[in-house]
Design an enzyme around this catalytic site. Sequence first.
Site, mmCIF file in Angstrom:
data_model
loop_
_atom_site.group_PDB
_atom_site.id
_atom_site.type_symbol
_atom_site.label_atom_id
_atom_site.label_comp_id
_atom_site.label_asym_id
_atom_site.label_seq_id
_atom_site.Cartn_x
_atom_site.Cartn_y
_atom_site.Cartn_z
ATOM 1 N N ASP A 66 0.831 -1.251 -0.044
ATOM 2 C CA ASP A 66 -0.040 0.025 0.177
ATOM 3 C C ASP A 66 1.012 1.288 0.068
ATOM 4 O O ASP A 66 0.611 2.223 -0.590
ATOM 5 C CB ASP A 66 -0.859 0.077 1.091
ATOM 6 N N GLU A 97 -4.473 4.786 -0.558
ATOM 7 C CA GLU A 97 -3.377 3.681 -0.414
ATOM 8 C C GLU A 97 -2.715 3.763 1.075
ATOM 9 O O GLU A 97 -2.515 2.901 1.677
ATOM 10 C CB GLU A 97 -2.579 3.483 -1.450
ATOM 11 N N TYR A 105 -3.714 -0.505 8.830
ATOM 12 C CA TYR A 105 -2.664 -1.563 9.757
ATOM 13 C C TYR A 105 -2.156 -1.070 10.807
ATOM 14 O O TYR A 105 -1.740 -1.991 11.794
ATOM 15 C CB TYR A 105 -1.927 -2.031 8.445
ATOM 16 N N GLU A 164 -3.368 -4.533 -6.967
ATOM 17 C CA GLU A 164 -4.603 -4.392 -6.196
ATOM 18 C C GLU A 164 -5.338 -5.605 -6.242
ATOM 19 O O GLU A 164 -6.284 -5.531 -5.460
ATOM 20 C CB GLU A 164 -5.495 -3.113 -7.110
ATOM 21 N N GLU A 198 -9.892 -1.457 -2.947
ATOM 22 C CA GLU A 198 -9.202 -2.320 -3.925
ATOM 23 C C GLU A 198 -10.016 -2.643 -5.204
ATOM 24 O O GLU A 198 -9.485 -2.649 -6.462
ATOM 25 C CB GLU A 198 -8.515 -3.325 -3.474
ATOM 26 N N HIS A 201 -10.192 0.204 -7.547
ATOM 27 C CA HIS A 201 -9.090 0.521 -8.084
ATOM 28 C C HIS A 201 -8.638 -0.426 -9.243
ATOM 29 O O HIS A 201 -8.366 0.061 -10.308
ATOM 30 C CB HIS A 201 -8.080 0.517 -6.856
#
Length: 329
Positions: A66, A97, A105, A164, A198, A201
Amino acid sequence: MTKIYDAANWSKHEDDFTQMFYNQNVKQFWLPEEIALNGDLLTWKYLGKNEQDTYMKVLAGLTLLDTEQGNTGMPIVAEHVDGHQRKAVLNFMAMMENAVHAKSYSNIFMTLAPTETINEVFEWVKQNKYLQKKAQMIVGLYKAIQKDDEISLFKAMVASVYLESFLFYSGFYYPLYFYGQGKLMQSGEIINLILRDEAIHGVYVGLLAQEIYNKQTEEKKAELREFAIDLLNQLYENELEYTEDLYDQVGLSHDVKKFIRYNANKALMNLGFDPYFEEEDINPIVLNGLNTKTKSHDFFSMKGNGYKKATVEPLKDDDFYFEDEKEQI
């Protein structure tokens, strides 16, 4: 000769789909701080050492991808794409991203693990040869884009779609595996929100790539398809080793490899190509985790799919019926 600068005119559509993708991106915008994670602590404490280790590492690997997609991939592709609206959509995606996905995260890490463990897993990212190899391959294609060269741009777009729609999924598997069992649910909500991002994307960049591909001669098309399949195989072979490195200790490598092939086919379809791998049954627990229909959760404990913002609606197949969208416009 003096360059003439023009402004983005959003009252005029550049194509049949970009403004629709802009609207969908904005509708599903979210922030990491909107998801409370403390509810995962009890489950986390009861996980085995190997389970915790694998969970931390898959998220760290996703963080690297990311980060590179947000800092390097999307901005470089946007620089070489024509159209102010297209550039805007790509730059919005780039922001998501790193500023949203990668930060999410880190929020999970800070909730579940001590600083020492977090530092160790980020050091592992730099040392893992399989993770570094896929980052090098993808970023290398981004940096190889030449000015006014559609072929190098197409190749970079293929790399972006693979990242992605394919490479992320070896990392997504484990959070979905727990989520499908009703464990680590808050972290799983974050993964579902990221998956939703994602998905669009990969579809959007895939459409841009198909535009370039469809303009080529039949001979050139064959060459570009061969490139796409060759790159897929190189990434796939590395992904198999990465999967074993991560998942052997929890006995899930075989299942994860099926999931990887399933998503590799989806990536190819985003590029307008036929599936490459044979169809296989995917672990029903993971498919349950992938079910993004609204779930009934306590309003204050979770945001995710069960929390309704005034402007958010789940992504549906209907959102990609571009001809219908054009007619309505």
